[in-house]
Design a protein around this motif. Structure first.
Motif, PDB file in Angstrom:
ATOM      1  N   UNK A 105       0.982  -1.321   0.155  1.00 52.61           N
ATOM      2  CA  UNK A 105       0.167   0.023   0.010  1.00 52.61           C
ATOM      3  C   UNK A 105       0.942   1.272  -0.107  1.00 52.61           C
ATOM      4  N   UNK A 106       0.651   2.223  -1.021  1.00 51.97           N
ATOM      5  CA  UNK A 106       1.500   3.575  -1.100  1.00 51.97           C
ATOM      6  C   UNK A 106       0.804   4.215   0.245  1.00 51.97           C
ATOM      7  N   UNK A 107       2.148   4.555   1.001  1.00 56.33           N
ATOM      8  CA  UNK A 107       1.598   5.480   2.236  1.00 56.33           C
ATOM      9  C   UNK A 107       2.577   6.690   2.084  1.00 56.33           C
ATOM     10  N   UNK A 108       2.063   7.914   2.325  1.00 58.24           N
ATOM     11  CA  UNK A 108       2.676   9.263   1.804  1.00 58.24           C
ATOM     12  C   UNK A 108       2.506  10.138   3.039  1.00 58.24           C
ATOM     13  N   UNK A 109       3.298  10.049   4.113  1.00 61.96           N
ATOM     14  CA  UNK A 109       3.003  10.766   5.193  1.00 61.96           C
ATOM     15  C   UNK A 109       3.338  12.201   5.134  1.00 61.96           C
ATOM     16  N   UNK A 110       2.832  13.069   5.763  1.00 62.36           N
ATOM     17  CA  UNK A 110       2.855  14.595   5.595  1.00 62.36           C
ATOM     18  C   UNK A 110       3.011  15.305   7.007  1.00 62.36           C
ATOM     19  N   UNK A 111       4.169  15.654   7.249  1.00 55.66           N
ATOM     20  CA  UNK A 111       4.328  16.409   8.735  1.00 55.66           C
ATOM     21  C   UNK A 111       3.919  17.623   8.353  1.00 55.66           C
ATOM     22  N   UNK A 112       2.690  18.372   8.677  1.00 53.64           N
ATOM     23  CA  UNK A 112       2.021  19.650   8.576  1.00 53.64           C
ATOM     24  C   UNK A 112       0.792  19.707   9.662  1.00 53.64           C
ATOM     25  N   UNK A 113       0.717  21.296   9.686  1.00 54.84           N
ATOM     26  CA  UNK A 113      -0.577  21.304  10.412  1.00 54.84           C
ATOM     27  C   UNK A 113      -1.635  21.666   9.472  1.00 54.84           C
ATOM     28  N   UNK A 114      -2.489  20.673   9.888  1.00 50.89           N
ATOM     29  CA  UNK A 114      -3.515  20.380   8.666  1.00 50.89           C
ATOM     30  C   UNK A 114      -4.704  21.652   8.843  1.00 50.89           C
ATOM     31  N   UNK A 115      -4.671  22.763   9.845  1.00 50.18           N
ATOM     32  CA  UNK A 115      -5.394  23.776   9.957  1.00 50.18           C
ATOM     33  C   UNK A 115      -4.936  24.964   8.941  1.00 50.18           C
ATOM     34  N   UNK A 116      -3.990  24.673   8.317  1.00 54.57           N
ATOM     35  CA  UNK A 116      -3.508  25.498   7.202  1.00 54.57           C
ATOM     36  C   UNK A 116      -3.426  24.866   6.050  1.00 54.57           C
ATOM     37  N   UNK A 117      -3.358  25.350   4.821  1.00 59.72           N
ATOM     38  CA  UNK A 117      -3.610  24.889   3.469  1.00 59.72           C
ATOM     39  C   UNK A 117      -2.142  23.964   3.404  1.00 59.72           C
ATOM     40  N   UNK A 118      -2.352  22.542   2.772  1.00 56.89           N
ATOM     41  CA  UNK A 118      -1.580  21.605   2.816  1.00 56.89           C
ATOM     42  C   UNK A 118      -1.451  20.991   1.349  1.00 56.89           C
ATOM     43  N   UNK A 119      -0.411  21.172   0.746  1.00 56.41           N
ATOM     44  CA  UNK A 119      -0.359  20.339  -0.461  1.00 56.41           C
ATOM     45  C   UNK A 119      -0.081  18.763  -0.514  1.00 56.41           C
TER      46      UNK A 119
END
Length: 324
Positions: free
Chosen positions: A133-147
């Protein structure tokens, strides 16, 4: 798993530290002091939250888990095969594993979380549990716009997964903004599977956010320890206490850190005066009537497809489709 390079990781960490300082200084200078609950989740805070979920008073986590376990086949069938799942605030990933196991040929998983260590651990567990399964983690604040990476991968449907009644941590206008962003990421025909905590007796709610063992209190007070450690603060934790309050008018539980005496506290050299009894508002947890929340979701572009609840009607797992 796709990760950031060392240089990119360092830039991201510095940007997060700058945002943390900016928001803490702004929040403590406000007439009614408040700090966003997202800053509760450093590595220790994330670990304490997992302990909170094990406490007998904290019904939301286990109630939602039982709903997912009981209705997993129906949920998987309603979502359909080849779904690309993205999740805002993945935490330990236990509920995510239940969902992915219920899906037929999930196309990919994109978890977003502000707590990098917890996210990396959850991503490793998911890769081990779902090889291929492709897993693409993103360390980010999801309350802000995230690509979000990977949303262009082939799939039959994109699905936003937002469990834990995390939507309840946002005031209604903020909640609409989060739901709109999810609708954009989900795209035409996309779905949203969301956990919603429902109103109930005040004592049950207040105990859920102030357990007898003091785990929630330690979780709340850890925010001050984090400020001391990361932002050159001089909070003395013994001079503050955790409180949970049910506001029936707003239909929400509030978490506060209350100053036990008049005092001056410094953060990054800036002084902040506290009166005895003055608080820092650290979290709200709205409890929504289902129809009222469905109306809010409709404003953000979502239409209800299916809903599942426990026998006591304390919690609801709701599946929406992007309108239009």
């Amino acid at each position: 798993m796709i990760g950031l390079g060392e240089a990119e990781s360092g830039i991201a960490q510095r940007a997060e530290a700058d945002r943390f300082l900016e928001e803490v200084l702004k929040g403590l200078a406000a007439p009614r002091k408040a700090i966003s609950p997202k800053w509760l989740y450093d590595a220790r805070g994330s670990a304490l939250y997992e302990l909170i979920c094990e406490q007998p008073e904290y019904y939301p986590a286990r109630t939602e888990l039982r709903i997912l376990e009981r209705h997993a086949p129906e949920i998987g069938e309603a979502i359909g095969p080849d779904a690309l799942v993205f999740e805002y605030g993945v935490g330990s990933g236990r509920k995510t594993q239940l969902l992915l196991a219920a899906l037929e040929r999930p196309a990919a998983f994109v978890p977003v979380d502000i707590a990098g260590e917890a996210l990396a651990a959850a991503a490793r567990q998911l890769e081990a549990r779902f090889p291929g399964l492709p897993v693409r983690p993103v360390v980010a604040d999801f309350t802000e716009p995230v690509a979000l990476p990977g949303l262009d991968l082939p799939c039959a449907r994109r699905l936003a997964f937002f469990p834990g009644s995390t939507i309840g941590n946002f005031d209604p206008p903020e909640a609409v903004g989060i739901l709109r962003r999810m609708a954009r990421d989900a795209g035409p025909g996309g779905g949203l599977l969301l956990g919603l905590d429902l109103p109930k007796e005040a004592g049950t709610l207040e105990r859920a956010y102030d357990d007898a063992r003091g785990i929630t209190a330690a979780f709340d007070l850890n925010l001050l320890a984090r400020i001391d450690r990361e932002l050159d603060g001089d909070f003395r934790l013994s001079q503050f206490r955790h409180r949970s309050l049910w506001d029936a008018r707003l239909s929400r539980v509030e978490m506060h850190l209350e100053s036990l005496q008049a005092q001056v506290v410094h953060v990054a050299g800036a002084p902040f005066t506290f009166r005895e009894g003055e608080t820092i508002h650290t979290e709200s947890a709205y409890k929504w009537e289902p129809r009222a929340f469905d109306t809010l979701a409709a404003i953000a572009g979502w239409q209800l497809e299916r809903a599942w609840a426990d026998d006591r009607a304390w919690f609801s797992v709701r599946l929406y489709r992007r309108a239009g």
